[in-house]
Enzyme design. Structure first.
Site, PDB file in Angstrom:
ATOM      1  N   GLU A 314       0.857  -1.178   0.000  1.00  0.00           N
ATOM      2  CA  GLU A 314       0.000   0.000   0.000  1.00  0.00           C
ATOM      3  C   GLU A 314       0.895   1.231   0.000  1.00  0.00           C
ATOM      4  O   GLU A 314       1.851   1.318   0.784  1.00  0.00           O
ATOM      5  CB  GLU A 314      -0.917   0.047   1.219  1.00  0.00           C
ATOM      6  CG  GLU A 314      -1.783   1.309   1.230  1.00  0.00           C
ATOM      7  CD  GLU A 314      -2.681   1.423   2.457  1.00  0.00           C
ATOM      8  OE1 GLU A 314      -3.395   2.451   2.550  1.00  0.00           O
ATOM      9  OE2 GLU A 314      -2.661   0.520   3.314  1.00  0.00           O
ATOM     10  N   ASN A 369      -4.692   5.028  -1.466  1.00  0.00           N
ATOM     11  CA  ASN A 369      -5.886   5.647  -0.888  1.00  0.00           C
ATOM     12  C   ASN A 369      -6.306   6.852  -1.728  1.00  0.00           C
ATOM     13  O   ASN A 369      -5.466   7.626  -2.172  1.00  0.00           O
ATOM     14  CB  ASN A 369      -5.600   6.105   0.540  1.00  0.00           C
ATOM     15  CG  ASN A 369      -5.549   4.951   1.512  1.00  0.00           C
ATOM     16  OD1 ASN A 369      -6.564   4.361   1.837  1.00  0.00           O
ATOM     17  ND2 ASN A 369      -4.343   4.632   1.967  1.00  0.00           N
ATOM     18  N   GLU A 401      -8.353   2.502  -2.927  1.00  0.00           N
ATOM     19  CA  GLU A 401      -9.115   2.315  -1.695  1.00  0.00           C
ATOM     20  C   GLU A 401      -9.969   3.550  -1.440  1.00  0.00           C
ATOM     21  O   GLU A 401      -9.455   4.669  -1.379  1.00  0.00           O
ATOM     22  CB  GLU A 401      -8.169   2.056  -0.524  1.00  0.00           C
ATOM     23  CG  GLU A 401      -7.315   0.804  -0.706  1.00  0.00           C
ATOM     24  CD  GLU A 401      -6.361   0.574   0.449  1.00  0.00           C
ATOM     25  OE1 GLU A 401      -6.376   1.394   1.399  1.00  0.00           O
ATOM     26  OE2 GLU A 401      -5.598  -0.411   0.416  1.00  0.00           O
ATOM     27  N   ASP A 431     -12.431   0.954   1.971  1.00  0.00           N
ATOM     28  CA  ASP A 431     -11.505   1.128   3.094  1.00  0.00           C
ATOM     29  C   ASP A 431     -12.253   1.509   4.372  1.00  0.00           C
ATOM     30  O   ASP A 431     -13.363   2.018   4.339  1.00  0.00           O
ATOM     31  CB  ASP A 431     -10.502   2.223   2.721  1.00  0.00           C
ATOM     32  CG  ASP A 431      -9.297   2.232   3.641  1.00  0.00           C
ATOM     33  OD1 ASP A 431      -9.123   1.280   4.426  1.00  0.00           O
ATOM     34  OD2 ASP A 431      -8.516   3.209   3.571  1.00  0.00           O
ATOM     35  N   GLU A 488      -5.826  -4.222   8.337  1.00  0.00           N
ATOM     36  CA  GLU A 488      -4.684  -3.356   8.646  1.00  0.00           C
ATOM     37  C   GLU A 488      -4.523  -3.232  10.157  1.00  0.00           C
ATOM     38  O   GLU A 488      -5.439  -3.530  10.916  1.00  0.00           O
ATOM     39  CB  GLU A 488      -4.880  -1.964   8.032  1.00  0.00           C
ATOM     40  CG  GLU A 488      -6.107  -1.237   8.511  1.00  0.00           C
ATOM     41  CD  GLU A 488      -6.262   0.137   7.852  1.00  0.00           C
ATOM     42  OE1 GLU A 488      -5.384   0.506   7.056  1.00  0.00           O
ATOM     43  OE2 GLU A 488      -7.259   0.809   8.147  1.00  0.00           O
TER      44      GLU A 488
END
Length: 554
Positions: A314, A369, A401, A431, A488
Site C-alpha cells: 500500500e 488511498n 481504496e 476502506d 490493517e
C-alpha cells in the site's frame, strides 16, 4: 477593521451643501425683511393717496411710489415662498444625511451594524466601560456549514437563515450590547460586563449557541444550522486592547471552536495564535512542497495470511519537508484537502509510485488511498487512467481504496466512477469498513472487489470481545458476498493469532515492518528476488544516497 469613520466623506459633502443652503436662507430672509420694512415705510402714503383719489378728493398717488409698493408686495411673496423652499431643502438634505449615515453604518440585510462601523462602536464601548470600571467581551460567531444551505436551497434561503439568526442573537444581548455582521455568515457581539463576572459571558455564549440551533422555517423547508463562537475580553492578558485586537483574538478562538467540532465556544488563549501561525506555515509549506516534489511515496507490505507470502504494497504519503523533516499524512492530508491541493498532491504521488512499482515482480500489487475530495471530481477516473497509460502500468496490478464515509457524499457519482475504473481492469476496495454507515444494499449495488477492516477494530482484538465480534462478523459478511478482506493494523503476534481464528485475510501492519521509501523497498525486493530491474533499483538507491549526502553537506 477600517479606521475610516463611517460615511465620513459623504457626511462632509452633505454638511458643505447644507452650509451653502443655510447662507442662501439668511440672504433670502434678509431680502424679505428689507422688502417688508420698505413696504411699511412707503405703504401708508401710497394707500392713503389711493383711497382719497377714489373718494374724489386728493391727488393720485405718486407713480414711482405706487410701483415701488407693488414691487415690494411681489418681492415679499416671492421671497417668503423661496425661504420656505430653502427650509424644506435643508430638511431633505438632513434626512438624506441621516439615511446615508444609516446605510454606511448598518448591514442592509440584517439591520445590525456592519464591519465598517463595528470598530468605532467597539472602541467607544471599551472607553465607556472602562470609565465605569467594566470591561467588554467580544464574541465572534460563525454559522457552521452555511455554504451548504446556499448551495442546496438557494441564496434566498440563506438570507432568511441569516436574518433569523441575527434576530435571535440580538434578542439575547443584554442592555448596552451591540451586534454587527462582520462578513457573509460571521457576526460579532460586543457586550460590556463586570470584570469579575465572566460567567455571564459564558452563559450568553451557550445561550446563543442554543437558540441559533433551533430550526428555521422557510416556505416548505426547515433550515438548520449551528454556530461556532470565539470569545475574548478587552482586558485579556492584563492589557487594554483595541477593537482590531479583539476581532483578531476572537477570530482565532472561533477557528479553534471550528477545529474542535463546531457548535461550541472557545476563549482566546495566546497559544492559539502560535498554533494558527504554525498552521499558516504548514499551508505555505504544503503548497511549495507540491510544486517542488517534496511529497514522496512510502510502501507498506501486504501479506497473505494463509501462506505468509508478500503479495503487494500500500502506498502511503510522506512529506520530506526541508524544515520539519519527514511528516506523516495525518498532519498534512487534512490541510491539503482544505486548501484545495489534495488532487495535485495525490496524482503526483501515484505517478511516482507507478514508476517504482514497474520494477517489482508482476505478481505484486499496488494499492493507493483516494481522498473523498477527489471522488467529487467527475473526471477523476479519466485522470487516473491517464496516469496508468503514461506509466505503462497494468491496471490489473492497481487497486484504489475508497473510504466508507465518502460513499454518502454522492453515491451516484461514486457508482459511475467505480464502474468506469473496473471496466478498465482497476480493482476497487472499500476502506475503513465498519467506521461509516454502509448498508448491505450498498455493498451489493457497488461493485467492490475487496473490503478493508479498519485498524481500530484490529489493534484492540486481544481481550476485547466487541472487537472480536465485529471482525468475525465482517469476515463472515465478506465470505457471504464473495469479497476478500484486507486487515490493517496487525502489530503483534497476539493480534495475528486472533485473526487466524476468523478466516483467511490479506494483512498489513508494523509486525511485518514499517512503511519504507522506494529505495529501501527496492533493496528488500532485490533480496527476495522480486525485483525485475535490480540495476535500476540500485541506481535509484545511489541517487537517493547522493541526495542525502548533498543535503547533509548543505
Amino acid at each position: 477593521m477600517s479606521k475610516e469613520q463611517p460615511g465620513a466623506a459623504d457626511s462632509v459633502s452633505v454638511d458643505s451643501a447644507i452650509a451653502r443652503t443655510a447662507r442662501r436662507d439668511v440672504v433670502t430672509l434678509g431680502t424679505v425683511v428689507a422688502a417688508m420694512v420698505l413696504l411699511i415705510s412707503t405703504g401708508s402714503s401710497v394707500v392713503d393717496n389711493a383711497i382719497a383719489s377714489l373718494e374724489g378728493h386728493g391727488t393720485q398717488p405718486d407713480n414711482l411710489l405706487a410701483t415701488t409698493f407693488l414691487l415690494n408686495i411681489a418681492l415679499i411673496v416671492f421671497g417668503w415662498r423661496r425661504y420656505k423652499d430653502l427650509v424644506g431643502e435643508v430638511k431633505e438634505r438632513r434626512n438624506a444625511e441621516e439615511q446615508a449615515r444609516i446605510l454606511a453604518e448598518t448591514d442592509p440585510l440584517t439591520g445590525c451594524l456592519n464591519r465598517r462601523s463595528a470598530g468605532p462602536v467597539t472602541d467607544r464601548l471599551i472607553a465607556e466601560a472602562s470609565a465605569r470600571g467594566e470591561v467588554v467581551a467580544f464574541l465572534m460567531l460563525d454559522l457552521d456549514n452555511f455554504k451548504q444551505v446556499n448551495d442546496l436551497h438557494g441564496h434566498a434561503a440563506g438570507d432568511a437563515l441569516l436574518k433569523e439568526a441575527s434576530r435571535r442573537i440580538a434578542r439575547r444581548l443584554p442592555n448596552g450590547g451591540q451586534l454587527a455582521r462582520i462578513g457573509g455568515d460571521e457576526f460579532a457581539c460586543i457586550v460590556p460586563f463586570t470584570a469579575s463576572q465572566q460567567e455571564t459571558v459564558e452563559r450568553l455564549a451557550e445561550d446563543l449557541i442554543k437558540v441559533v440551533a433551533e430550526p428555521v422555517s422557510f416556505g416548505d423547508l426547515t433550515l438548520e444550522t449551528t454556530i461556532s463562537v470565539g470569545v475574548t475580553r478587552s482586558d485579556s492578558d492584563g492589557d487594554r486592547h483595541s477593537a482590531q485586537d479583539l476581532l483578531h483574538m476572537a477570530d482565532i478562538a472561533m477557528y479553534q471552536a471550528k477545529k474542535n467540532g463546531r457548535n461550541r465556544h472557545f476563549w482566546f488563549e495566546a497559544s492559539m495564535e502560535s498554533e494558527l501561525r504554525f498552521r499558516s506555515e504548514l499551508e505555505t509549506g504544503i503548497r511549495r512542497g507540491v510544486a517542488t516534489g517534496e511529497f514522496v511515496p512510502y510502501y507498506e507490505k501486504q501479506i497473505d495470511l494463509a501462506t505468509g507470502d508478500l503479495v503487494g504494497f500500500e502506498m502511503l504519503a510522506r512529506w520530506n519537508s526541508p524544515t520539519l523533516g519527514v511528516i506523516s499524512p495525518d498532519l498534512f492530508i487534512p490541510i491539503a484537502e482544505e486548501i484545495g491541493v489534495i488532487a495535485q498532491l495525490s496524482e503526483s504521488l501515484i505517478a511516482k509510485a507507478l514508476i517504482d512499482a514497474k520494477t517489482w515482480d508482476p505478481q505484486l500489487t499496488l494499492s493507493v488511498n483516494i481522498s473523498p475530495v477527489q471522488l467529487r471530481d467527475p473526471w477523476f477516473a479519466q485522470k487516473l487512467l491517464k496516469l496508468l497509460v503514461e506509466a505503462n502500468f497494468p491496471p490489473s496490478r492497481f487497486e484504489i481504496e475508497i473510504t466508507e464515509s465518502s460513499l454518502h457524499e454522492n453515491i451516484g457519482l461514486v457508482r459511475s466512477m467505480i464502474t468506469s475504473l473496473k471496466n478498465q481492469g482497476i480493482r476497487v476496495s472499500l476502506d475503513d469498513f465498519g467506521t461509516g454507515y454502509s448498508s448491505l444494499s450498498q455493498l451489493r449495488s457497488l461493485p467492490f472487489d475487496r473490503i478493508k477492516i479498519d485498524r481500530s477494530f484490529v489493534t484492540t482484538l486481544p481481550g476485547n470481545k466487541e472487537s472480536a465480534t465485529i471482525v468475525k462478523s465482517i469476515a463472515a459478511l465478506g465470505k457471504g458476498l464473495g469479497l476478500p478482506i484486507t486487515v490493517e493494523g496487525v502489530e503483534n503476534e497476539e493480534v495475528l493469532r486472533e485473526l487466524n481464528r476468523f478466516g483467511t485475510f490479506k494483512v498489513q501492519g508494523y509486525l511485518y515492518g514499517h512503511p519504507e521509501p522506494a529505495d529501501r523497498t527496492a533493496e528488500e525486493l532485490a533480496q527476495l528476488n522480486l525485483l525485475l530491474d535490480v540495476s535500476a533499483a540500485c541506481a535509484s538507491k545511489d541517487e537517493g544516497d547522493e541526495d542525502n549526502a548533498i543535503r547533509a553537506a548543505g
